[in-house]
Design an enzyme around this catalytic site. Structure first.
Site, PDB file in Angstrom:
ATOM      1  N   ASP A   1      10.486 -37.258  -8.437  1.00  0.00           N
ATOM      2  CA  ASP A   1      11.000 -36.491  -9.297  1.00  0.00           C
ATOM      3  C   ASP A   1      10.005 -36.001 -10.453  1.00  0.00           C
ATOM      4  O   ASP A   1       8.795 -36.820 -10.522  1.00  0.00           O
ATOM      5  CB  ASP A   1      11.967 -36.845 -10.041  1.00  0.00           C
ATOM      6  CG  ASP A   1      12.662 -36.386 -11.177  1.00  0.00           C
ATOM      7  OD1 ASP A   1      13.145 -35.049 -11.002  1.00  0.00           O
ATOM      8  OD2 ASP A   1      12.868 -36.973 -12.383  1.00  0.00           O
TER       9      ASP A   1
ATOM     10  N   ASP B   1      10.360 -34.520 -14.208  1.00  0.00           N
ATOM     11  CA  ASP B   1      10.593 -35.047 -15.631  1.00  0.00           C
ATOM     12  C   ASP B   1      11.201 -36.592 -15.336  1.00  0.00           C
ATOM     13  O   ASP B   1      12.007 -36.945 -14.961  1.00  0.00           O
ATOM     14  CB  ASP B   1      11.764 -33.995 -15.810  1.00  0.00           C
ATOM     15  CG  ASP B   1      11.458 -32.672 -16.140  1.00  0.00           C
ATOM     16  OD1 ASP B   1      10.372 -32.274 -16.522  1.00  0.00           O
ATOM     17  OD2 ASP B   1      12.283 -32.024 -15.416  1.00  0.00           O
TER      18      ASP B   1
ATOM     19  N   GLY C   1      17.947 -34.911 -14.793  1.00  0.00           N
ATOM     20  CA  GLY C   1      18.250 -34.762 -13.361  1.00  0.00           C
ATOM     21  C   GLY C   1      18.992 -33.513 -13.054  1.00  0.00           C
ATOM     22  O   GLY C   1      19.160 -32.841 -11.854  1.00  0.00           O
TER      23      GLY C   1
ATOM     24  N   ARG D   1      19.949 -26.846 -15.286  1.00  0.00           N
ATOM     25  CA  ARG D   1      19.873 -26.261 -16.777  1.00  0.00           C
ATOM     26  C   ARG D   1      21.446 -25.641 -17.085  1.00  0.00           C
ATOM     27  O   ARG D   1      22.088 -26.285 -18.045  1.00  0.00           O
ATOM     28  CB  ARG D   1      18.952 -24.837 -16.959  1.00  0.00           C
ATOM     29  CG  ARG D   1      18.697 -24.425 -18.600  1.00  0.00           C
ATOM     30  CD  ARG D   1      17.739 -23.243 -18.332  1.00  0.00           C
ATOM     31  NE  ARG D   1      16.602 -23.798 -17.858  1.00  0.00           N
ATOM     32  CZ  ARG D   1      15.942 -22.895 -17.571  1.00  0.00           C
ATOM     33  NH1 ARG D   1      16.076 -21.408 -17.712  1.00  0.00           N
ATOM     34  NH2 ARG D   1      14.454 -23.109 -16.972  1.00  0.00           N
TER      35      ARG D   1
ATOM     36  N   SER E   1      13.856 -28.589 -11.802  1.00  0.00           N
ATOM     37  CA  SER E   1      13.607 -27.682 -12.858  1.00  0.00           C
ATOM     38  C   SER E   1      12.583 -26.639 -12.458  1.00  0.00           C
ATOM     39  O   SER E   1      12.003 -26.597 -11.519  1.00  0.00           O
ATOM     40  CB  SER E   1      12.395 -28.558 -13.713  1.00  0.00           C
ATOM     41  OG  SER E   1      11.678 -27.676 -14.972  1.00  0.00           O
TER      42      SER E   1
ATOM     43  N   ASN F   1      10.776 -24.991 -14.554  1.00  0.00           N
ATOM     44  CA  ASN F   1       9.649 -24.951 -15.112  1.00  0.00           C
ATOM     45  C   ASN F   1       8.682 -25.871 -14.561  1.00  0.00           C
ATOM     46  O   ASN F   1       7.468 -26.167 -15.158  1.00  0.00           O
ATOM     47  CB  ASN F   1       9.767 -25.373 -16.547  1.00  0.00           C
ATOM     48  CG  ASN F   1      10.784 -24.594 -17.322  1.00  0.00           C
ATOM     49  OD1 ASN F   1      10.147 -23.252 -17.565  1.00  0.00           O
ATOM     50  ND2 ASN F   1      11.864 -24.947 -18.081  1.00  0.00           N
TER      51      ASN F   1
ATOM     52  N   ASP G   1      14.214 -41.204 -12.147  1.00  0.00           N
ATOM     53  CA  ASP G   1      14.498 -41.821 -13.286  1.00  0.00           C
ATOM     54  C   ASP G   1      16.081 -41.334 -13.885  1.00  0.00           C
ATOM     55  O   ASP G   1      16.443 -42.033 -14.739  1.00  0.00           O
ATOM     56  CB  ASP G   1      13.495 -41.447 -14.440  1.00  0.00           C
ATOM     57  CG  ASP G   1      13.893 -39.963 -15.112  1.00  0.00           C
ATOM     58  OD1 ASP G   1      13.915 -39.060 -14.114  1.00  0.00           O
ATOM     59  OD2 ASP G   1      14.022 -39.623 -16.255  1.00  0.00           O
TER      60      ASP G   1
END
Ligand code: BG6
Ligand code: MG
Length: 217
Positions: free
Chosen positions: A9, A11, A46, A49, A116, A118, A170
């Site tokens: 992952d 982020d 996780g 958006r 994401s 991004n 995480d």
């Protein structure tokens, strides 16, 4: 089955953007007249958006039309991008560089598995655009975590089976995604939060590749 690939992952695992997602969502909630706690934020980690926005609005007891929701999601993303625009390779989490060199030495394949949209931008900012053999991000999937799609697509792109993969996560939703995908999951965080993980450590800094391979046997 021997492990052939590690799926990461982004982020909260490679880089500490989790705090910026939280700050931007908190700002949005505050503007809407309520607050979100760090504890509530665990549910957002996780999660895509729009799914995150739905959880936040439900938390604040709000129901808004689609158009307004799109506007709010865009506003949050703008604040988030302002926060991440100052990031550079110093923001890579402790232990990541050492862990990745061990991964290479062990001859393992790597994939990014992030929902994401991004992700490419963040990887570019921290100088890790070429660190993965495959990149699966929010632009390549139709279902966010806890659906396993982001990880099963990563395994497919690396031409390995799920049982040959270890996932590093995480987030509660991400750990669930890895488990539903049939993978060994290393949770990075607290064992009391990441209860479904096969192994939990505070961060990659606390692990060696050898240790992970041994535990996943
Ligand atoms: C995940 C984060 O990696 O990406 C979530 O843990 C975030 O907090 C999700 O909502 C979607 O990110 P983005 O950058 O597309 O808004
Ligand atoms: Mg994460």
């Amino acid at each position: 089955m021997p492990i052939k690939a590690f799926l990461f992952d982004l982020d909260g695992v490679i880089v500490d953007t989790a705090i910026y997602h939280y700050q931007a969502w908190k700002r949005l909630a505050n503007e809407l007249g309520f607050d979100i706690s760090e504890e509530f934020n665990e549910q957002l980690k996780g999660v895509s958006r729009m799914d995150s926005l739905d959880l936040i609005l439900a938390h604040g007891g709000l129901s808004l039309p689609e158009e307004k929701k799109n506007e709010l999601a865009a506003q949050k993303n703008q604040w988030y991008l302002e926060l991440v625009s100052r990031m550079n390779s110093d923001d890579i989490l402790p232990g990541v560089a050492t862990f990745f060199s061990q991964v290479r030495k062990a001859g393992l394949k790597t994939a990014l598995g992030s929902v994401s949209k991004n992700a490419a931008l963040i990887l570019d900012r921290i100088g890790m655009s070429n660190a993965f053999d495959a990149i699966i991000d929010g632009t390549k999937i139709s279902k966010g975590k806890p659906d396993p799609e982001v990880f099963t697509k990563g395994a497919a792109e690396l031409e390995v089976s799920p049982a040959e993969c270890v996932v590093f996560e995480d987030a509660v939703a991400g750990v669930e995604a890895g488990k539903r995908g049939g993978m060994f999951v290393v949770g990075l965080g607290s064992p009391s939060v990441l209860t479904q993980a096969d192994l939990v450590a505070p961060s990659l800094n606390a692990l060696t590749v050898e240790e992970v391979l041994k535990k996943s046997e």
